[in-house]
Design an enzyme around this catalytic site. Structure first.
Site, PDB file in Angstrom:
ATOM      1  CD  GLU A 164      -3.091  -1.095   2.097  1.00 27.25           C
ATOM      2  OE1 GLU A 164      -3.174  -0.134   2.871  1.00 27.25           O
ATOM      3  OE2 GLU A 164      -3.966  -1.978   2.031  1.00 27.25           O
ATOM      4  CD  GLU A 364      -3.473  -5.830   3.686  1.00 33.05           C
ATOM      5  OE1 GLU A 364      -4.341  -5.014   4.068  1.00 33.05           O
ATOM      6  OE2 GLU A 364      -2.257  -5.649   3.834  1.00 33.05           O
TER       7      GLU A 364
END
Ligand code: FCB
Length: 457
Positions: A164, A364
């Protein structure tokens, strides 16, 4: 009976990250990370909580792996703590030994390790030298990748460089919700480029021999609140910064021209040097996608921000600070994030169509809900419903031709949820932080069954 089977060899995994679970932040020569510093600064994490002890996974990793195996999970995505491995510029063998033991234990249990090198815990000394806004940090990351590849490459084949990078750059350096807690859009755009450069420098190192590497950006479905020109422009800007900035850089070796224009007032173009984009857009074995929700955006309403932090914060969106995030009318999780499995299908089919030929993983996906232990059981049917709906979206995407190779539920167990501390529970396994007792929730048993049968009922 399985009615919605997944392709043979599909990886069914669970995910965690180092700072969120390990604890033992002073053990065996570990250095300090920006999250240690940030969490110990009053007013940064709800209730003053920090990762000093967390899930005590550093000491309990063997029983955690045993529990994972008993559930029937076949893959585990964890992250390596950079300051555990490199401190003061020198390599710490005791830190590496921990990950050698972890990988060995996983392999003995029949679980495939997927390791992420950067899940936000930058060594504090590198932040002191300028952090991600400093170009040199990308080269230090490549050094770290070489050390890790050399020490663990015989055990770990699947690597993710950065997790991320949007969060690391824009929550870390623009809104200040995450470590190091700075509030400068100029620093944030520099950080974003250098995180991608770090990926570009490290990926070839990790791919040497039989290594396979990718990055794991967080992507959102994005829609405008209305069809007005201003709202459409808001959606273009947010989609640009959240999704296209990272996808185009990684998979096309260029930044989207409109986003470059949006970021021009923050000096973005001056950060990019000759040769950088070739490195960033170099070969990948797969792309990881972290997906949680959809952004519905407006330039006209004062619908307010969907909170990225429990504290008042600045905008993490350079060039789009006027945009507000409105509720789209879907049910929300305990984070206030809207549940939108259709958005996952949208993202998967979009990436497969617009950036063809790269295999994908969902690295995720999951949800926080308020869980209660009753007679030793946690009946988290909302989490089961969330994961089932998102797996169904994956199944549909595969049927539509998307090359999806695996799914990692966030998270294996409840853990330190950054600025929110321990209050938000994402785990399939419940953790009692007083006793460190692990209790598999209903979702853990359900997910284990899905993994074993390689499909949804
Ligand atoms: C992602 C992070 C992960 C966790 C989940 C809920 O943004 O990568 O560490 O906090 O959100």
């Amino acid at each position: 009976m399985t009615t919605r089977g997944f392709p043979e060899g599909f990886a069914w995994g669970v995910a965690t990250s180092a700072y969120q679970i390990e604890g033992s932040t002073a053990a065996d020569g570990r250095g300090t990370s920006i999250w240690d510093t940030f969490a110990h600064t009053p007013g940064r994490v709800l209730n003053g909580e920090n990762g000093d002890v967390a899930n005590d996974h550093y000491a309990r990793y063997a029983e955690d792996v045993e529990l994972m195996a008993s559930l029937g999970v076949g893959a585990y995505r964890f992250s390596l703590s950079w300051p555990r491995i490199m401190s003061g510029g020198t390599v710490n063998q005791r830190g590496l030994d921990f990950y050698r033991r972890l990988a060995d234990t996983l392999l003995e249990a029949g679980i495939t390790p997927y390791a992420t090198l950067y899940h936000w815990d930058l060594p504090q000394e590198l932040q002191d030298a300028g952090g991600w806004p400093a170009r040199d940090t990308a080269y230090r990351f490549a050094d770290y990748a070489a050390v890790v590849r050399e020490a663990l490459g015989d055990r770990v084949k699947h690597w993710f460089t950065v997790n991320e990078p949007w969060c690391a750059a824009f929550l870390g350096y623009a809104s200040g919700d995450h470590a190091p807690g700075l509030r400068s859009p100029e620093l944030a755009v520099r950080a974003a480029h250098h995180l991608l450069l770090a990926h570009g420098l490290a990926a070839p190192v990790l791919r040497e021999g039989d290594g396979l590497a990718g990055a794991a950006p967080n992507l959102y479905a994005v829609s405008p609140a209305t069809g007005s020109e201003l709202d459409l422009d808001a959606a273009r800007r947010i989609d640009g910064l959240q999704n296209r900035f990272f996808l185009d850089a990684l998979l096309r070796g260029s930044y989207p021209a409109d986003v470059v224009r949006d970021l021009a007032p923050f000096g973005f173009e001056d950060v990019i040097q000759a040769g950088d984009m070739e490195l960033i857009g170099g070969p990948l074995d797969f792309l990881g996608i972290n997906y949680y929700s959809r952004h519905t955006v407006s330039a006209e309403s004062d619908g307010g921000m969907v909170a990225t932090s429990p504290f008042a914060s600045a905008s993490p969106w350079p060039g789009a600070a006027h945009v507000s995030f409105v509720h789209g009318g879907r049910p929300v999780t305990d984070m206030g994030w809207e549940v939108d499995p259709g958005g996952l299908h949208e993202i998967l089919t979009r990436v497969a169509k617009e950036y063809p030929s790269v295999p994908l993983y969902i690295t995720e996906n999951g949800a926080a809900y308020v869980d209660t232990v009753v007679d030793g059981e946690v009946d988290d049917h909302e989490r089961v419903a969330y994961i089932e709906a998102h797996l169904e979206a994956c199944h549909d995407a595969i049927a539509d031709g998307v090359p999806l190779k695996g799914y990692f539920a966030w998270s294996f167990m409840d853990n330190f949820e950054w600025g929110w501390g321990y209050g938000k529970r994402f785990g399939l396994v419940h953790v009692d932080y007083e006793t460190q007792k692990r209790t598999p929730k209903a979702s853990a048993r359900w997910y284990g069954k899905i993994s074993r049968q390689n499909g949804l009922p």
